[in-house]
Design a protein around this motif. Structure first.
Motif, PDB file in Angstrom:
ATOM      1  N   LYS A   4       0.828  -1.204   0.000  1.00 56.48           N
ATOM      2  CA  LYS A   4       0.000   0.000   0.000  1.00 56.48           C
ATOM      3  C   LYS A   4       0.866   1.260   0.000  1.00 56.48           C
TER       4      LYS A   4
ATOM      5  N   GLU B  43       1.300   4.372  -2.856  1.00 59.13           N
ATOM      6  CA  GLU B  43       1.179   5.825  -2.646  1.00 59.13           C
ATOM      7  C   GLU B  43       2.365   6.554  -3.299  1.00 59.13           C
TER       8      GLU B  43
ATOM      9  N   GLU C 207      -6.687   2.689  -4.978  1.00 66.16           N
ATOM     10  CA  GLU C 207      -7.288   3.169  -3.717  1.00 66.16           C
ATOM     11  C   GLU C 207      -8.364   2.202  -3.227  1.00 66.16           C
TER      12      GLU C 207
ATOM     13  N   ASP D 128      -8.539   6.474   3.069  1.00 65.42           N
ATOM     14  CA  ASP D 128      -8.558   6.104   1.642  1.00 65.42           C
ATOM     15  C   ASP D 128      -9.994   6.142   1.112  1.00 65.42           C
TER      16      ASP D 128
ATOM     17  N   HIS E  25      -6.767  -0.277  -1.230  1.00 62.71           N
ATOM     18  CA  HIS E  25      -6.360   0.294   0.065  1.00 62.71           C
ATOM     19  C   HIS E  25      -7.523   0.288   1.046  1.00 62.71           C
TER      20      HIS E  25
END
Ligand SMILES: [Fe+2]
Ligand SMILES: [Fe+2]
Length: 313
Positions: free
Chosen positions: A70, A74, A157, A128, A160
């Motif tokens: 994760k 980003e 996302e 998120d 996430h």
């Protein structure tokens, strides 16, 4: 001539087609996009810190692998977005300088500390989740490279958000101490999550022009309402509550009523006085300085490759 170009720009935007890097665009449109996309890119990069803080302390190999993936996503989001600003003529190095000099902002949410591993779940679910609410409409934003970057970002996302919710579900099936930890994390992150949509519409100075240019597709308050409505059934399923006594279903409106976040706190955090602002920026500055040799080596390598291509080396 400019009138023709301006008319064509207006027509492209009005007909839901995309403005591309080589198209003529008003200076204000270009400036607004650079500011918004840079702020978004900075948020992705600074947003790695609160979670990166827990990678070495993840409770199992599986959780560590998920968290690592994760946080790496980003970094990738930051890179796509900096690349999108470059199509507008911005310089990535300069944008980074502006971030570490405090001249450009990033999302207020990343200035709050992560106190327990439950925060990893709540950030995935709520933070998120709020990012998804904000970003799904941006897949239809009028600037082509930004819209296309957002399509890929939104797919990641949603992973996430799911990993966060799944972590919380697991903790809620655990011990009472784990359930308490989840509720405590929800209590701390709920109000800052609502602030992620920005100030109320009447205080949001950029909204009107950005909506007219179709950079922004919904107002802050519309998105905040959507987020509250979406989060309520998820909280019920999880077995947690939000720390807002005013939160309840309003059958006449067909939406939930809810209380206002502490906007005074929001402006403090945006102004650089949140709990972790100075730590986040200092950390980013150090990473930038420590990476100087990598950038120099890459530039030297590129120059060498260019020379040998030209047969000079
Ligand atoms: Fe992201
Ligand atoms: Fe994310």
């Amino acid at each position: 001539m400019v009138d023709d170009l301006a008319a064509r720009f207006e027509h492209t935007v009005a007909s839901e087609a995309r403005i591309e890097p080589r198209d003529w665009m008003p200076d204000g449109y270009r400036r607004t996009l650079i500011r918004q996309i840079a702020q978004h890119a900075h948020s992705e990069i600074i947003g790695m810190q609160p979670e990166g803080n827990w990678i070495s302390r993840a409770p199992s190999l599986r959780r560590k692998a998920i968290l690592l993936a994760k946080v790496q996503d980003e970094a990738g989001h930051g890179l796509y977005l900096y690349a999108a600003t470059e199509t507008l003529g911005a310089d990535r190095g300069e944008l980074t300088e502006k971030l570490i000099d405090g001249k450009q902002k990033y999302s207020s949410i990343f200035n709050y500390p992560t106190l327990t591993f439950a925060d990893m779940g709540v950030i995935g679910w709520l933070v998120d989740g709020a990012a998804i609410c904000n970003q799904v409409p941006l897949c239809r934003t009028s600037y082509g490279p930004y819209a296309r970057a957002m399509i890929r970002i939104c797919k990641e996302e949603s992973f996430h958000q799911r990993q966060g919710y799944e972590l919380l579900m697991t903790m809620m099936r655990g011990t009472q101490a784990q359930r308490d930890m989840v509720q405590d994390a929800v209590d701390r992150w709920w109000w800052p999550s609502l602030m992620m949509f920005g100030p109320p519409d009447e205080e949001s100075s950029n909204t009107e022009q950005s909506m007219a240019w179709r950079i922004k597709r919904n107002t802050n308050d519309e998105l905040r309402q959507k987020y509250v409505d979406m989060s309520m059934p998820q909280a019920a399923k999880l077995g947690v509550t939000f720390p807002d006594p005013e939160l309840k279903w309003n059958p006449e409106r067909g939406h939930h009523d809810f209380g206002q976040p502490d906007w005074e706190e929001f402006w403090q955090v945006v102004g650089g006085h949140g709990p972790c602002n100075s730590q986040r920026v200092a950390h980013r500055r150090k990473a930038h300085e420590d990476g100087a040799w990598v950038r120099e080596a890459a530039a030297a390598h590129a120059a060498k490759a260019r020379r040998s291509q030209e047969g000079v080396a």
